[in-house]
Design a protein around this motif. Structure first.
Motif, PDB file in Angstrom:
ATOM      1  N   GLY A  54      11.900  33.398 -37.996  1.00 24.99           N
ATOM      2  CA  GLY A  54      11.303  32.613 -36.708  1.00 24.99           C
ATOM      3  C   GLY A  54       9.750  31.869 -37.332  1.00 24.99           C
ATOM      4  O   GLY A  54       9.767  30.561 -36.732  1.00 24.99           O
ATOM      5  N   TRP A  55      11.037  31.478 -38.856  1.00 25.76           N
ATOM      6  CA  TRP A  55       9.603  30.069 -38.945  1.00 25.76           C
ATOM      7  C   TRP A  55      10.511  28.872 -40.379  1.00 25.76           C
ATOM      8  O   TRP A  55      11.229  29.240 -40.380  1.00 25.76           O
ATOM      9  CB  TRP A  55       9.249  30.722 -40.325  1.00 25.76           C
ATOM     10  CG  TRP A  55       7.260  31.962 -39.963  1.00 25.76           C
ATOM     11  CD1 TRP A  55       7.558  32.556 -39.542  1.00 25.76           C
ATOM     12  CD2 TRP A  55       6.157  30.852 -39.902  1.00 25.76           C
ATOM     13  NE1 TRP A  55       6.593  32.880 -39.159  1.00 25.76           N
ATOM     14  CE2 TRP A  55       5.460  32.371 -39.009  1.00 25.76           C
ATOM     15  CE3 TRP A  55       5.705  29.999 -39.541  1.00 25.76           C
ATOM     16  CZ2 TRP A  55       4.414  31.615 -38.728  1.00 25.76           C
ATOM     17  CZ3 TRP A  55       3.664  30.136 -39.240  1.00 25.76           C
ATOM     18  CH2 TRP A  55       3.528  30.812 -38.540  1.00 25.76           C
ATOM     19  N   THR A  56      10.228  27.612 -40.137  1.00 23.63           N
ATOM     20  CA  THR A  56      11.033  26.834 -40.344  1.00 23.63           C
ATOM     21  C   THR A  56       9.249  26.036 -40.940  1.00 23.63           C
ATOM     22  O   THR A  56       8.448  25.522 -41.343  1.00 23.63           O
ATOM     23  CB  THR A  56      11.414  25.512 -39.514  1.00 23.63           C
ATOM     24  OG1 THR A  56      12.137  26.294 -38.532  1.00 23.63           O
ATOM     25  CG2 THR A  56      12.241  24.438 -40.131  1.00 23.63           C
ATOM     26  N   ARG A  57      10.445  25.828 -42.472  1.00 23.67           N
ATOM     27  CA  ARG A  57       9.613  24.868 -43.769  1.00 23.67           C
ATOM     28  C   ARG A  57       9.682  23.275 -43.216  1.00 23.67           C
ATOM     29  O   ARG A  57      10.888  23.133 -43.435  1.00 23.67           O
ATOM     30  CB  ARG A  57      10.238  24.806 -44.668  1.00 23.67           C
ATOM     31  CG  ARG A  57       9.444  24.612 -45.915  1.00 23.67           C
ATOM     32  CD  ARG A  57       9.079  25.475 -47.573  1.00 23.67           C
ATOM     33  NE  ARG A  57       8.679  24.910 -48.295  1.00 23.67           N
ATOM     34  CZ  ARG A  57       8.566  25.478 -49.851  1.00 23.67           C
ATOM     35  NH1 ARG A  57       9.221  26.356 -49.875  1.00 23.67           N
ATOM     36  NH2 ARG A  57       7.550  24.398 -50.148  1.00 23.67           N
ATOM     37  N   ILE A  58       8.897  22.094 -43.672  1.00 26.79           N
ATOM     38  CA  ILE A  58       8.827  21.536 -43.334  1.00 26.79           C
ATOM     39  C   ILE A  58       7.858  20.258 -44.143  1.00 26.79           C
ATOM     40  O   ILE A  58       7.015  21.055 -45.004  1.00 26.79           O
ATOM     41  CB  ILE A  58       8.282  21.278 -41.613  1.00 26.79           C
ATOM     42  CG1 ILE A  58       6.834  21.003 -41.193  1.00 26.79           C
ATOM     43  CG2 ILE A  58       9.398  21.444 -40.512  1.00 26.79           C
ATOM     44  CD1 ILE A  58       6.391  21.093 -40.506  1.00 26.79           C
ATOM     45  N   ARG A  59       8.500  18.884 -43.705  1.00 23.14           N
ATOM     46  CA  ARG A  59       7.070  18.455 -45.085  1.00 23.14           C
ATOM     47  C   ARG A  59       6.414  17.139 -44.434  1.00 23.14           C
ATOM     48  O   ARG A  59       7.896  16.212 -43.234  1.00 23.14           O
ATOM     49  CB  ARG A  59       8.287  18.024 -46.227  1.00 23.14           C
ATOM     50  CG  ARG A  59       7.157  16.890 -46.918  1.00 23.14           C
ATOM     51  CD  ARG A  59       8.246  16.690 -48.469  1.00 23.14           C
ATOM     52  NE  ARG A  59       8.817  17.656 -48.738  1.00 23.14           N
ATOM     53  CZ  ARG A  59       9.823  17.789 -49.703  1.00 23.14           C
ATOM     54  NH1 ARG A  59      10.891  16.412 -49.521  1.00 23.14           N
ATOM     55  NH2 ARG A  59      10.705  18.574 -50.633  1.00 23.14           N
TER      56      ARG A  59
END
Length: 588
Positions: free
Chosen positions: A554-559
């Motif tokens: 349920g988590w997405t890694r972004i920048r």
């Protein structure tokens, strides 16, 4: 052509006609609303129908949909789902562009109609008031004239009578003069009122009423134009989805054209191929010689020999029978003619003793030794692929934890790096367990394939590409296996040694990690305050870079930039993955 000049005396009929026009408009609105309800209901039924026939996840039914005809059916169901979506679009557009707009227009139309007819009634009331004033002035003038005439006649009568005194005559004369003056005044008032009424009447029928009726006419014409535009919009809404519906139908046709009967036939072979060799030729039985005939292991009559012959030729395959060979329970019975035995072989129901554990729902051994060689190879390869996927998932999780730990080391305010050590140890243990499982199943797979494991073969197996198993390897595999009492296969004792040898050859080399590349972009749907460790705050509408997809947690890694990156809830962003990015999934 104007209602003001042509229909100057049809106020009540115009009122009825305009009300009828509004009723027609409301009836059309109701018609469109019911059409939208039908479209919604139809779309819902189509979606339910598509969902009903979709294969259940993680079930045997899903495995059956590997055939091209079944895949075409799945594509048809998906296209029907999109087809249903277009009917929902029709409903939404008709509601927003027709129903809502016409409902608001009807309210405005009612207010405008009410205002115009209020002005018309006010003008009618004014002319009626003027007419009443004229009638009152006329009656008063008529009454005064009659009174003056009677007073004049009375005066003349009194003046002619010699017996009446002079005073009475003078009184009658004054009364006659007074009545005559009142008649003159009434005449002047009546004349003035009449002129005023004529003026008002002219203004009423040539100015006020035409103006009001003209506005009513324009209002009704606008209503007619509006309902025509709505009907045109009604058709355009349907026409707009026709290209997409056409693409859905083209997709169904394309799916039908993709059906390959040869490929399906090959899949049937792969699904049910046992890997056994067909039984050999039946030996000639020479009754002229008293010698005792020998029994071949591949002969259909191998069960007719005596027990000594059985013991002599059984070897490692003791008790192993070909699938379609029957045991003869009474060896002493008289031999039947060869034709009778062949007919019995062709018509009897085969008793496949070695496949007993293949019954649906039965629990088989871990190494799938209850299956025929070809099916066992496929099951082992499938198990190896599944374990490799689990290893890759655990490695990705380990990489993510390692990177998060590096972030904590560089930025201690974000979290304690030591809090992640126990998680890294746990993930490492899971990876080692999975690797041992892979080695075990690859050893079984190598034993089935009949050759030693080499790095090239291992990579080939991991990619899911197989070579056809030769008859020699099948025979060797069959000869090296022993039959269990219930007919299922068992592994040889030397398999454990092979596992140990393979474990020593397994290398665990990993390259240094590099910064994650950008695999797409995302748009923040909601504002998220990243207060926990490893998270990042985002604002609604913000555009950011995606560097790691949702791994199922349920988590997405972004920048955001080179120094700001972290995790956000997947449901808070709309992800647009680059199709060319490595590991990116394609969303349709």
């Amino acid at each position: 052509m104007s209602w003001g000049t042509e229909l100057w005396d049809q106020f009540d009929n115009l009122e009825k006609h305009t009300q009828w026009g509004i009723d027609i408009l409301e009836k059309y609105i109701k018609f469109v609303k019911e059409r939208t309800e039908i479209e919604i209901s139809y779309a819902k039924q189509l979606r339910n129908l598509s969902k009903k026939y979709q294969p259940k996840r993680n079930s045997k039914e899903e495995e059956e949909y590997k055939y091209t005809s079944c895949k075409a059916f799945i594509s048809t169901l998906n296209e029907m789902n999109d087809y249903a979506g277009q009917h929902e679009v029709i409903s939404e557009n008709m509601t927003s562009q027709i129903t809502v707009e016409l409902t608001r227009y009807v309210q405005e139309l009612k207010q405008e109609r009410k205002s115009h007819f209020h002005d018309g009634r006010k003008a009618q009331q004014h002319i009626e008031t003027c007419w009443k004033q004229l009638e009152s002035s006329k009656r008063r003038f008529e009454r005064d004239c009659k009174e003056a005439d009677r007073a004049q006649q009375y005066f003349e009568k009194m003046d002619a009578d010699i017996n009446v005194t002079k005073a009475d005559v003078e009184k009658a004369r004054q009364q006659a003069q007074l009545r005559h003056q009142m008649a003159e005044d009434s005449k002047a008032d009546y004349s003035s009122t009449l002129q005023k009424f004529n003026h008002e009447q002219h203004e009423h029928y040539y100015t006020h009423i035409p103006s009001i009726f003209q506005k009513i006419q324009e209002m009704d014409e606008r209503r007619i134009v509006r309902i025509g535009e709505s009907m045109k919009t009604y058709a355009e809404v349907d026409r707009q989805v026709i290209p997409i519906i056409g693409k859905c139908l083209d997709g169904i046709a394309k799916a039908a054209e993709s059906i390959d009967q040869k490929n399906d036939s090959q899949l049937v072979i792969e699904a049910y191929k046992s890997g056994f060799e067909p039984p050999g030729d039946i030996e000639f039985e020479d009754y002229t010689q008293p010698m005792k005939r020998t029994i071949s292991e591949t002969s259909l009559s191998n069960s007719r020999g005596d027990s000594k012959t059985e013991l002599k030729f059984a070897g490692k395959s003791k008790g192993k029978l070909w699938p379609f060979i029957k045991k003869n329970k009474s060896p002493k019975q008289q031999k039947e003619p060869l034709s009778h035995r062949f007919n019995e072989f062709m018509t009897s129901k085969p008793k496949i003793h070695c496949f007993r554990s293949l019954k649906r729902g039965g629990a088989g051994p871990e190494d799938f030794s209850n299956l025929p060689p070809e099916q066992r190879r496929k099951k082992l390869q499938q198990k190896v692929d599944e374990l490799n996927k689990e290893i890759q998932k655990e490695m990705d999780q380990r990489d993510a934890i390692t990177k998060m730990k590096d972030v904590y080391v560089k930025n201690p305010q974000m979290g304690d790096p030591g809090s992640l050590d126990h998680k890294l140890i746990e993930v490492g243990q899971n990876i080692e367990k999975l690797r041992l499982e892979v080695q075990k199943f690859e050893a079984w797979l190598t034993e089935v394939e009949g050759r030693l494991p080499v790095r090239g073969d291992q990579a080939r197996r991991q990619s899911g590409m197989y070579e056809a198993q030769t008859a020699t390897s099948v025979n060797n595999c069959a000869q090296d296996r022993e039959s269990s009492p219930d007919g299922s296969y068992t592994e040889e004792q030397g398999q454990e040694n092979e596992l140990k040898m393979m474990a020593t050859d397994f290398d665990d080399e990993f390259d240094d990690e590099e910064p994650l590349p950008t695999i797409g972009t995302c748009k923040a749907l909601y504002t998220f305050e990243g207060q926990n460790e490893g998270t990042i705050s985002i604002a609604e509408g913000e555009i950011l870079y995606v560097i790691e997809e949702d791994k199922g947690d349920g988590w997405t890694r972004i920048r955001r930039n080179e120094d700001e990156e972290g995790y956000v809830p997947t449901s808070y962003v709309e992800v647009y993955l680059d199709k060319n990015a490595k590991g990116a999934m394609t969303y349709i």
